[in-house]
Design an enzyme around this catalytic site. Structure first.
Site, PDB file in Angstrom:
ATOM      1  CE1 TYR A  76      -3.597   2.652   0.705  1.00 45.97           C
ATOM      2  CE2 TYR A  76      -2.158   3.372   2.488  1.00 45.97           C
ATOM      3  CZ  TYR A  76      -3.247   3.582   1.667  1.00 45.97           C
ATOM      4  OH  TYR A  76      -3.988   4.728   1.802  1.00 45.97           O
ATOM      5  CB  THR A 127     -13.462   6.607   5.719  1.00 43.79           C
ATOM      6  OG1 THR A 127     -12.283   5.774   5.735  1.00 43.79           O
ATOM      7  CG2 THR A 127     -13.055   8.060   5.538  1.00 43.79           C
TER       8      THR A 127
END
Length: 252
Positions: free
Chosen positions: A156, A191
């Protein structure tokens, strides 16, 4: 919206608009006067975002950005339907942590396609004749992970580091087309993606992550405000930069 961020009449594509930073960005851009095109894979959730927008002239445009070669033609189609874009906020992405011992080619390809290739494909599409206005802007959502060493997050981080480097190159390459390219680099933001990440960690690990954020976790609106600024003419002399939106995370 009052203040220097004025996007009245601008047409802006927001990817990842189904939730999180993408949805918050779409809401803020519409409040600033933009006509927003909402992209994501879930048409129902895009419709929910559309219902939350102020103003008129907004559209949903479901499409899977994973097919990078098809993105330029899709973007051309969107411009033909309703006019060229003045900006792109690329908020779509994928965050899955894995230790190196568990990384295989499929995981690598999926992560790099979602976080890096999609941005390059959008840039290819945006620079096409008829797809952008005389002064265009792209904002790519990177991550503070691009700047820190973090176990279990190597792929990532590499994808977001690649995005930061790509933004600098695109800023110079697309300058001839009148397009600015910048990044924002959020730290941990509250989120659905963060909630999925939380479920992959222990309580102690997550508490340590929270403690590493001097101002606490961010909200999607915090990142959306930075994106709106970089898309606007208030940032007309800003190009090729990465703006940390991290509550002081990188200052430690």
């Amino acid at each position: 919206m009052s203040g220097p961020v004025d996007l009245a009449g601008a047409r802006v594509l927001v990817t990842g608009a189904s939730a999180g930073i993408g949805r918050a960005t779409a809401v803020l851009l519409a409040r600033a006067g933009a006509r927003v095109v909402l992209n994501g894979r879930d048409e129902g959730r895009l419709a929910e975002t559309r219902a939350a927008l102020d103003g008129e002239g907004h559209r949903t445009a479901p499409f899977d950005l994973a097919d990078g070669d098809a993105v330029p033609a899709w973007l051309k189609e969107q411009a033909t339907l309703a006019g060229p874009f003045d900006g792109i906020a690329h908020c779509a992405g994928l965050q899955v942590g894995k230790p190196v011992r568990a990384v295989d080619q499929a995981f690598f390809d999926q992560t790099l396609h979602a976080n890096l290739l999609s941005a390059l494909a959008l840039a290819r599409g945006f620079r096409q004749k008829g797809c952008h206005g005389p002064r265009g802007a792209m904002v790519l959502v990177a991550s503070v992970a691009a700047f820190i060493g973090q176990p279990g997050n190597v792929v990532y981080a590499a994808s977001k580091g690649g995005l930061v480097a790509a933004a600098r190159g695109l800023a110079m390459e697309l300058l001839r087309d009148g397009i600015r390219v910048n990044c924002v680099a959020p730290a941990m933001v509250e989120t659905e993606m963060m909630e999925r990440f939380r479920r992959t960690t222990t309580a102690d690990q997550f508490a340590a992550i929270r403690a590493a954020h001097p101002m606490g976790f961010g909200r999607p609106e915090d990142v959306a405000a930075a994106i709106a600024f970089l898309l606007s003419d208030a940032a007309r002399w800003i190009n090729g930069v990465t703006l940390p939106v991290d509550g002081g995370y990188l200052a430690q």
